[in-house]
Design a protein around this motif. Sequence first.
Motif, mmCIF file in Angstrom:
data_model
loop_
_atom_site.group_PDB
_atom_site.id
_atom_site.type_symbol
_atom_site.label_atom_id
_atom_site.label_comp_id
_atom_site.label_asym_id
_atom_site.label_seq_id
_atom_site.Cartn_x
_atom_site.Cartn_y
_atom_site.Cartn_z
ATOM 1 N N ASP A 1 37.919 20.222 31.060
ATOM 2 C CA ASP A 1 36.532 20.684 31.240
ATOM 3 C C ASP A 1 35.805 20.854 29.903
ATOM 4 O OD1 ASP A 1 36.275 20.721 33.999
ATOM 5 O OD2 ASP A 1 36.970 22.797 34.210
ATOM 6 N N LEU A 2 36.550 21.034 28.829
ATOM 7 C CA LEU A 2 35.946 21.263 27.505
ATOM 8 C C LEU A 2 35.847 19.988 26.675
ATOM 9 C CD1 LEU A 2 37.616 24.593 26.292
ATOM 10 C CD2 LEU A 2 35.367 24.294 27.321
ATOM 11 N N GLU A 3 36.455 18.900 27.180
ATOM 12 C CA GLU A 3 36.554 17.677 26.374
ATOM 13 C C GLU A 3 35.213 17.222 25.794
ATOM 14 O OE1 GLU A 3 38.655 14.284 28.136
ATOM 15 O OE2 GLU A 3 40.474 15.471 27.678
ATOM 16 N N GLU B 1 44.605 32.826 17.049
ATOM 17 C CA GLU B 1 44.524 33.015 18.504
ATOM 18 C C GLU B 1 44.159 31.702 19.190
ATOM 19 O OE1 GLU B 1 45.716 35.405 19.960
ATOM 20 O OE2 GLU B 1 45.475 37.208 18.744
ATOM 21 N N GLU B 2 43.200 30.974 18.608
ATOM 22 C CA GLU B 2 42.751 29.723 19.245
ATOM 23 C C GLU B 2 43.862 28.669 19.270
ATOM 24 O OE1 GLU B 2 40.447 29.769 21.125
ATOM 25 O OE2 GLU B 2 38.511 30.368 20.297
ATOM 26 N N LYS B 3 44.729 28.675 18.255
ATOM 27 C CA LYS B 3 45.832 27.711 18.235
ATOM 28 C C LYS B 3 46.722 27.955 19.459
ATOM 29 C CE LYS B 3 48.859 25.451 14.932
ATOM 30 N NZ LYS B 3 50.177 25.437 15.556
ATOM 31 N N ILE C 1 40.156 24.704 15.191
ATOM 32 C CA ILE C 1 39.606 24.848 13.833
ATOM 33 C C ILE C 1 38.183 25.406 13.930
ATOM 34 C CG2 ILE C 1 39.110 23.664 11.636
ATOM 35 C CD1 ILE C 1 42.152 23.771 12.486
ATOM 36 N N LYS C 2 37.944 26.549 13.278
ATOM 37 C CA LYS C 2 36.656 27.258 13.414
ATOM 38 C C LYS C 2 35.995 27.468 12.049
ATOM 39 C CE LYS C 2 37.456 27.422 17.785
ATOM 40 N NZ LYS C 2 36.789 26.427 18.639
ATOM 41 N N GLU C 3 35.678 26.334 11.413
ATOM 42 C CA GLU C 3 35.058 26.333 10.084
ATOM 43 C C GLU C 3 33.775 27.176 10.052
ATOM 44 O OE1 GLU C 3 34.026 22.343 9.015
ATOM 45 O OE2 GLU C 3 35.007 22.510 7.066
ATOM 46 N N THR D 1 28.126 31.286 21.181
ATOM 47 C CA THR D 1 28.850 32.408 21.794
ATOM 48 C C THR D 1 30.347 32.124 21.717
ATOM 49 O OG1 THR D 1 28.439 31.324 23.916
ATOM 50 C CG2 THR D 1 27.029 33.196 23.352
ATOM 51 N N HIS D 2 30.955 32.647 20.665
ATOM 52 C CA HIS D 2 32.366 32.363 20.409
ATOM 53 C C HIS D 2 33.225 33.536 20.900
ATOM 54 C CE1 HIS D 2 35.838 30.632 18.695
ATOM 55 N NE2 HIS D 2 35.881 31.330 17.579
ATOM 56 N N THR D 3 34.317 33.207 21.608
ATOM 57 C CA THR D 3 35.216 34.233 22.144
ATOM 58 C C THR D 3 36.665 33.878 21.809
ATOM 59 O OG1 THR D 3 35.192 33.015 24.237
ATOM 60 C CG2 THR D 3 33.725 34.927 24.090
ATOM 61 N N ASN E 1 45.765 29.489 22.161
ATOM 62 C CA ASN E 1 44.958 29.157 23.348
ATOM 63 C C ASN E 1 45.074 27.676 23.677
ATOM 64 O OD1 ASN E 1 44.036 31.764 23.758
ATOM 65 N ND2 ASN E 1 42.193 31.482 22.510
ATOM 66 N N TYR E 2 44.801 26.837 22.682
ATOM 67 C CA TYR E 2 44.821 25.386 22.928
ATOM 68 C C TYR E 2 46.229 24.879 23.213
ATOM 69 C CZ TYR E 2 39.881 24.663 21.926
ATOM 70 O OH TYR E 2 38.513 24.674 22.005
ATOM 71 N N GLU E 3 47.245 25.482 22.567
ATOM 72 C CA GLU E 3 48.613 24.983 22.748
ATOM 73 C C GLU E 3 49.273 25.478 24.026
ATOM 74 O OE1 GLU E 3 49.764 24.105 18.081
ATOM 75 O OE2 GLU E 3 50.775 25.738 19.125
HETATM 76 N N1 IYR Z 1 37.644 29.714 22.908
HETATM 77 C C1 IYR Z 1 37.954 28.301 22.670
HETATM 78 C C2 IYR Z 1 37.839 27.468 23.899
HETATM 79 C C3 IYR Z 1 36.523 27.370 24.562
HETATM 80 C C4 IYR Z 1 36.332 27.899 25.824
HETATM 81 C C5 IYR Z 1 35.147 27.737 26.489
HETATM 82 I I1 IYR Z 1 34.959 28.424 28.399
HETATM 83 C C6 IYR Z 1 34.090 27.068 25.869
HETATM 84 O O1 IYR Z 1 32.888 26.921 26.556
HETATM 85 C C7 IYR Z 1 34.259 26.539 24.593
HETATM 86 C C8 IYR Z 1 35.488 26.714 23.960
HETATM 87 C C9 IYR Z 1 37.111 27.757 21.522
HETATM 88 O O2 IYR Z 1 36.190 28.442 21.066
HETATM 89 O O3 IYR Z 1 37.351 26.658 21.067
#
Ligand code: IYR
Length: 224
Positions: free
Chosen positions: A107-109, A91-93, A116-118, A172-174, A95-97
């Motif tokens: 904003d996330l830089e 899902e994250e791939k 990658i969610k090791e 807090t991962h979503t 999201n980012y792509e």
């Molecule tokens: N869910 C993605 C992107 C992300 C979104 C927000 I808003 C954040 O504060 C951090 C990440 C991820 O977990 O990488």
Amino acid sequence: MDMNKNKHLPFKGLNLPAEEAIKRSAEFFELMRQRRSVRFFSDRAVPRQIIDNIIKTAGSAPSGAHKQPWSFCVVSNKQLKSKIRDLAEKEEKINYESRMSERWKEDLEFLGTDNIKEFIEIAPYLIIVFRKPYDFDEKGNKTQNYYVNESVGIASGFLITAIHNAGLVTLTHTPSPMGFLEEVLNRPKNEKAYLLLPVGYPAENATVPNLTRKKINEIAFYYE
Ligand code: IYR
């Protein structure tokens, strides 16, 4: 308010002397300001009792009509963690792509995140928080829950606070959309994934972004 409709019990509260309360509030702030979202975990084992205690703390949160519209799933099984990592990264791939705007990624830089969610595999525990828009009574009839997002958000805040208080870290991962968590954990159809929290100790070489928090005068407005 008619307190005889349903029997109320006497309540005294902690009833602290002002001096003690001031000291405790300052100490609690000192504890909480050290909390950080951590993305680098150790695989060091965490006692199950801590997990039970922090979830009991989350379950003590207030909720709309005291419906307690939440479930907390605790995953420590290695195969299941790997599967969740794989599905989250898929899902994250996307999201980012394609799903996140350029502005959002800018904003996330400063976080240095990518798809990658090791940490999902390394952290000894994953707690997946579910919200329950409705429930079932003993007869299997649908019942209504209220302010579900607010209630589950508050319970998640309690959970994060309890995790920090136990010397553990989380994030807090979503990995949205999170429907895969409902499927892989075989949840009943009234449960919707809300947050995925890896829980454990920080890696020895863990780092966190260099950020500052808003000052009291930027967030508090007193009307005296
Ligand atoms: N869910 C993605 C992107 C992300 C979104 C927000 I808003 C954040 O504060 C951090 C990440 C991820 O977990 O990488």
